[in-house]
Every structure is written in C-alpha cells, then in structure tokens.
Design a protein around this motif. Sequence first.
Motif, PDB file in Angstrom:
ATOM      1  N   VAL A 206       0.836  -1.195   0.000  1.00 57.70           N
ATOM      2  CA  VAL A 206       0.000   0.000   0.000  1.00 57.70           C
ATOM      3  C   VAL A 206       0.875   1.251   0.000  1.00 57.70           C
ATOM      4  N   ALA A 207       1.958   1.211   0.778  1.00 50.04           N
ATOM      5  CA  ALA A 207       2.883   2.353   0.822  1.00 50.04           C
ATOM      6  C   ALA A 207       3.462   2.625  -0.559  1.00 50.04           C
ATOM      7  N   GLU A 208       3.821   1.563  -1.284  1.00 51.28           N
ATOM      8  CA  GLU A 208       4.387   1.744  -2.627  1.00 51.28           C
ATOM      9  C   GLU A 208       3.348   2.301  -3.593  1.00 51.28           C
ATOM     10  N   LEU A 209       2.122   1.817  -3.512  1.00 52.18           N
ATOM     11  CA  LEU A 209       1.054   2.334  -4.373  1.00 52.18           C
ATOM     12  C   LEU A 209       0.825   3.823  -4.128  1.00 52.18           C
ATOM     13  N   LEU A 210       0.804   4.221  -2.860  1.00 52.02           N
ATOM     14  CA  LEU A 210       0.596   5.636  -2.528  1.00 52.02           C
ATOM     15  C   LEU A 210       1.813   6.467  -2.927  1.00 52.02           C
ATOM     16  N   ARG A 211       2.992   5.882  -2.753  1.00 55.35           N
ATOM     17  CA  ARG A 211       4.223   6.584  -3.123  1.00 55.35           C
ATOM     18  C   ARG A 211       4.194   6.962  -4.600  1.00 55.35           C
ATOM     19  N   GLN A 212       3.792   6.021  -5.434  1.00 51.72           N
ATOM     20  CA  GLN A 212       3.741   6.290  -6.874  1.00 51.72           C
ATOM     21  C   GLN A 212       2.661   7.312  -7.216  1.00 51.72           C
ATOM     22  N   ARG A 213       1.558   7.295  -6.490  1.00 53.38           N
ATOM     23  CA  ARG A 213       0.505   8.289  -6.724  1.00 53.38           C
ATOM     24  C   ARG A 213       0.985   9.683  -6.330  1.00 53.38           C
ATOM     25  N   ILE A 214       1.827   9.758  -5.314  1.00 52.44           N
ATOM     26  CA  ILE A 214       2.398  11.040  -4.897  1.00 52.44           C
ATOM     27  C   ILE A 214       3.389  11.539  -5.948  1.00 52.44           C
ATOM     28  N   PHE A 215       4.286  10.640  -6.395  1.00 53.69           N
ATOM     29  CA  PHE A 215       5.295  11.042  -7.368  1.00 53.69           C
ATOM     30  C   PHE A 215       4.670  11.452  -8.701  1.00 53.69           C
ATOM     31  N   SER A 216       3.551  10.832  -9.066  1.00 50.56           N
ATOM     32  CA  SER A 216       2.892  11.149 -10.332  1.00 50.56           C
ATOM     33  C   SER A 216       1.999  12.387 -10.227  1.00 50.56           C
ATOM     34  N   ARG A 217       1.905  12.951  -9.027  1.00 55.24           N
ATOM     35  CA  ARG A 217       1.080  14.130  -8.741  1.00 55.24           C
ATOM     36  C   ARG A 217      -0.419  13.818  -8.749  1.00 55.24           C
ATOM     37  N   GLU A 218      -0.775  12.527  -8.759  1.00 62.52           N
ATOM     38  CA  GLU A 218      -2.185  12.187  -8.590  1.00 62.52           C
ATOM     39  C   GLU A 218      -2.646  12.647  -7.208  1.00 62.52           C
ATOM     40  N   LEU A 219      -1.727  12.518  -6.242  1.00 64.52           N
ATOM     41  CA  LEU A 219      -1.928  13.108  -4.918  1.00 64.52           C
ATOM     42  C   LEU A 219      -0.988  14.304  -4.838  1.00 64.52           C
ATOM     43  N   GLU A 220      -1.532  15.495  -4.893  1.00 66.04           N
ATOM     44  CA  GLU A 220      -0.740  16.725  -4.972  1.00 66.04           C
ATOM     45  C   GLU A 220      -0.147  17.114  -3.625  1.00 66.04           C
ATOM     46  N   PRO A 221       1.024  17.762  -3.624  1.00 62.85           N
ATOM     47  CA  PRO A 221       1.570  18.295  -2.368  1.00 62.85           C
ATOM     48  C   PRO A 221       0.549  19.187  -1.669  1.00 62.85           C
ATOM     49  N   GLY A 222       0.383  18.978  -0.378  1.00 61.00           N
ATOM     50  CA  GLY A 222      -0.572  19.756   0.403  1.00 61.00           C
ATOM     51  C   GLY A 222      -1.961  19.166   0.452  1.00 61.00           C
ATOM     52  N   SER A 223      -2.231  18.150  -0.377  1.00 61.51           N
ATOM     53  CA  SER A 223      -3.580  17.583  -0.413  1.00 61.51           C
ATOM     54  C   SER A 223      -3.812  16.616   0.749  1.00 61.51           C
ATOM     55  N   TRP A 224      -5.056  16.582   1.202  1.00 66.57           N
ATOM     56  CA  TRP A 224      -5.469  15.679   2.280  1.00 66.57           C
ATOM     57  C   TRP A 224      -5.648  14.278   1.725  1.00 66.57           C
ATOM     58  N   ILE A 225      -5.179  13.284   2.455  1.00 63.61           N
ATOM     59  CA  ILE A 225      -5.322  11.892   2.029  1.00 63.61           C
ATOM     60  C   ILE A 225      -6.574  11.312   2.666  1.00 63.61           C
ATOM     61  N   ASP A 226      -7.546  11.014   1.832  1.00 65.74           N
ATOM     62  CA  ASP A 226      -8.831  10.490   2.300  1.00 65.74           C
ATOM     63  C   ASP A 226      -8.672   8.998   2.596  1.00 65.74           C
ATOM     64  N   GLU A 227      -8.453   8.672   3.878  1.00 69.22           N
ATOM     65  CA  GLU A 227      -8.174   7.288   4.257  1.00 69.22           C
ATOM     66  C   GLU A 227      -9.332   6.352   3.933  1.00 69.22           C
ATOM     67  N   LEU A 228     -10.545   6.786   4.208  1.00 68.58           N
ATOM     68  CA  LEU A 228     -11.701   5.935   3.975  1.00 68.58           C
ATOM     69  C   LEU A 228     -11.847   5.610   2.489  1.00 68.58           C
ATOM     70  N   LYS A 229     -11.705   6.615   1.654  1.00 74.93           N
ATOM     71  CA  LYS A 229     -11.833   6.421   0.209  1.00 74.93           C
ATOM     72  C   LYS A 229     -10.756   5.487  -0.321  1.00 74.93           C
ATOM     73  N   ILE A 230      -9.510   5.697   0.111  1.00 74.53           N
ATOM     74  CA  ILE A 230      -8.407   4.867  -0.383  1.00 74.53           C
ATOM     75  C   ILE A 230      -8.542   3.429   0.104  1.00 74.53           C
ATOM     76  N   ALA A 231      -8.950   3.254   1.363  1.00 76.16           N
ATOM     77  CA  ALA A 231      -9.155   1.901   1.890  1.00 76.16           C
ATOM     78  C   ALA A 231     -10.212   1.168   1.064  1.00 76.16           C
ATOM     79  N   GLU A 232     -11.268   1.881   0.687  1.00 75.65           N
ATOM     80  CA  GLU A 232     -12.321   1.281  -0.137  1.00 75.65           C
ATOM     81  C   GLU A 232     -11.798   0.937  -1.532  1.00 75.65           C
TER      82      GLU A 232
END
Length: 211
Positions: free
Chosen positions: A15-41
Amino acid sequence: MSALSLAPRALYEEVAELLRQRIFSRELEPGSWIDELKIAEEYGISRTPLREALKVLAAEGLVTMKVRRGAYVTEVSDKDLSDVYHLLALLESDAAAVVAQHATDADLDELKGLHAQLEAALPDRDRFFAVNERFHMRVLEIASNRWREQMVADLRKVMKLNRHNSLLKTGRIDDSLAEHRAIMAALLARNAPLTQQRMQEHFQNGLAAAS
C-alpha cells in the motif's frame, strides 16, 4: 482493486508503494489531504494497513501527519529543497570520490554504459529522469555504504515532491548531461578530488534551477 490482487509481501508495504507512486505522479498533490476511507475502499483493505503505510511514508518525509486532521502529502518549502540538495551534494560527492579511488574497471565500464543510456535518452524526458536516477544510485552502490545509500534514497524521495523539478526547466537537461560528462571524465581519470568537485557542482546547479 482488491486486497487479493496485491503482491504477496506485507500488505502495508504494498500500500505504501502504491501511494508513493501516486504522490510522485502528482495524482496526490503536495498539500492535499489523504482520504483514508476512500483509499481503503479503493484497495479493498481495512484502515489498519493503510495507517501503517502512511506511517512509512511519514518516516520518508512524503506524508505529514497533523493532529486531529489526518495525513497530508508533504509540501516542500524553499528551505526544505535547499537543505535536501545540500545533503545530497555532500553525500553523493563523497560517494563519487570513493568510486574514483576504488571502483574496478568493470564498475567504471558499467557507469560508462549508464552514461551512454543517458545520452541516448535526451529526447525522452521521462526516460532521462529514470536513467539519471539509476546512474546516481549505482554510484552509491559501488561506493558501498548502505547507510549513505538509505539516506540518499530517502532524500531523493523528498526531492521528487518538488513540483518545479530542476530538470523541467528549459535547457536544464542539456546542462545536466554536460555535468554528467564532466563527472564521468573525472571518474575515468580516477581523480577523486575532481570527481567530488564535479558532483558538488552538479547539485549546486540543480538547486539553482529548481529554486
């Protein structure tokens, strides 16, 4: 995506690697809130491995945990960027000097091959990024100090958060390649002080372009 589709290693690491790649690709932008419930789903997992994954990313500096507010993708300030480049310059120039002194001929031939790939990758920015990182990490591997390798790997992750990456600047890739040529020439001459100087200059110029 279901939990069963994830690789058979510790779930939180995947899961850490999946999120890491989403961060590096800017899918998750710097400063953005990580919606734990949505990602877990999305991943079909409970929030326990997700929270463990976020702890890993927080330790790497990619995620910032805020009390009663949750996890956010880290924003890199100008000072953060300057500090990271300063440390990378020290650590990687030291490693490069060690390589100039102690590398085998086979090691240097491998670095020459990576440099040739870098030259060939010039028209393709994404490939240039990838080969550039492989070259730098291979220098560290040859220098053989696992603590330095780990520190640099973590610092490079933070550097990737910079939305104004130095290699995106007009002309910077050409300049970076010229600096790599100078580093390779010093390595092949087995001139440790010059190799160290060239690597430090490489990071100083990178910071100037990224700022």
